[in-house]
Design a protein around this motif. Structure first.
Motif, PDB file in Angstrom:
ATOM      1  N   GLY A 174      -3.476  13.465  -0.312  1.00  0.00           N
ATOM      2  CA  GLY A 174      -4.755  13.926  -0.817  1.00  0.00           C
ATOM      3  C   GLY A 174      -4.709  14.449  -2.239  1.00  0.00           C
TER       4      GLY A 174
ATOM      5  N   GLU B 245     -10.302   5.460  -3.432  1.00  0.00           N
ATOM      6  CA  GLU B 245     -10.516   6.789  -2.864  1.00  0.00           C
ATOM      7  C   GLU B 245     -10.989   6.612  -1.431  1.00  0.00           C
ATOM      8  OE1 GLU B 245     -13.270   9.048  -5.205  1.00  0.00           O
ATOM      9  OE2 GLU B 245     -12.273   8.480  -7.068  1.00  0.00           O
ATOM     10  N   LYS B 246     -10.300   7.264  -0.507  1.00  0.00           N
ATOM     11  CA  LYS B 246     -10.674   7.189   0.901  1.00  0.00           C
ATOM     12  C   LYS B 246     -10.733   8.589   1.459  1.00  0.00           C
ATOM     13  CE  LYS B 246      -8.897   2.628   1.763  1.00  0.00           C
ATOM     14  NZ  LYS B 246      -8.290   1.747   2.733  1.00  0.00           N
ATOM     15  N   GLU B 247     -11.610   8.777   2.406  1.00  0.00           N
ATOM     16  CA  GLU B 247     -11.759  10.077   3.040  1.00  0.00           C
ATOM     17  C   GLU B 247     -11.276   9.976   4.481  1.00  0.00           C
ATOM     18  OE1 GLU B 247     -15.408  13.142   3.832  1.00  0.00           O
ATOM     19  OE2 GLU B 247     -15.354  12.035   1.944  1.00  0.00           O
ATOM     20  N   TYR B 248     -10.342  10.856   4.833  1.00  0.00           N
ATOM     21  CA  TYR B 248      -9.778  10.871   6.177  1.00  0.00           C
ATOM     22  C   TYR B 248      -9.939  12.258   6.776  1.00  0.00           C
ATOM     23  CZ  TYR B 248      -7.414   6.502   5.023  1.00  0.00           C
ATOM     24  OH  TYR B 248      -7.129   5.219   4.668  1.00  0.00           O
ATOM     25  N   TYR B 249      -9.968  12.291   8.072  1.00  0.00           N
ATOM     26  CA  TYR B 249     -10.024  13.551   8.796  1.00  0.00           C
ATOM     27  C   TYR B 249      -8.869  13.591   9.786  1.00  0.00           C
ATOM     28  CZ  TYR B 249     -14.729  13.676   6.912  1.00  0.00           C
ATOM     29  OH  TYR B 249     -15.792  13.691   6.066  1.00  0.00           O
ATOM     30  N   ASN B 250      -8.230  14.725   9.871  1.00  0.00           N
ATOM     31  CA  ASN B 250      -7.150  14.913  10.835  1.00  0.00           C
ATOM     32  C   ASN B 250      -7.686  15.651  12.049  1.00  0.00           C
ATOM     33  OD1 ASN B 250      -5.150  13.756   9.211  1.00  0.00           O
ATOM     34  ND2 ASN B 250      -4.915  15.644   8.074  1.00  0.00           N
TER      35      ASN B 250
ATOM     36  N   ASP C 229       0.360   5.434   0.153  1.00  0.00           N
ATOM     37  CA  ASP C 229      -0.548   6.569   0.335  1.00  0.00           C
ATOM     38  C   ASP C 229       0.046   7.763  -0.398  1.00  0.00           C
ATOM     39  OD1 ASP C 229      -2.159   8.633   1.154  1.00  0.00           O
ATOM     40  OD2 ASP C 229      -1.984   8.216   3.281  1.00  0.00           O
TER      41      ASP C 229
ATOM     42  N   THR D 145       0.846  -1.192   0.000  1.00  0.00           N
ATOM     43  CA  THR D 145       0.000   0.000   0.000  1.00  0.00           C
ATOM     44  C   THR D 145       0.879   1.239   0.000  1.00  0.00           C
ATOM     45  OG1 THR D 145      -1.678  -1.177   1.279  1.00  0.00           O
ATOM     46  CG2 THR D 145      -1.822   1.221   1.241  1.00  0.00           C
TER      47      THR D 145
END
Length: 86
Positions: A41, A62-67, A38, A36
């Protein structure tokens, strides 16, 4: 690192060199058994810029992440709180 924003540099050549370096990185990671990668964004999936198109060309997920920044200590909580005040 490249100084592509300065005058006298061929931005296309710098872009090709960057892609070649990414290719060598990918080959090395594959040899190490990494499955994998990364890319970070993208600015827009609907209206992608050149870097976004390059990243999406690898057909990944497609993945959505929040910091979220959380203070663990009293000092950390104070610093997070003061950052929110800005």
């Amino acid at each position: 690192v490249s100084n592509f924003r300065s005058e006298g540099y061929d931005r296309n050549q710098i872009g090709r060199a960057s892609k070649l370096l990414h290719w060598h990185d990918i080959e090395y990671l594959k040899e190490q058994g990494i499955k994998t990668l990364d890319w970070g964004g993208v600015s827009s999936y609907i209206n992608p810029n050149g870097i976004d198109i390059f990243k999406m060309g690898f057909c990944g997920e497609e993945k959505e992440y929040y910091n979220v920044i959380v203070g663990k200590s009293i000092l950390g909580r104070i610093l997070v709180y003061t950052k929110k005040l800005r």
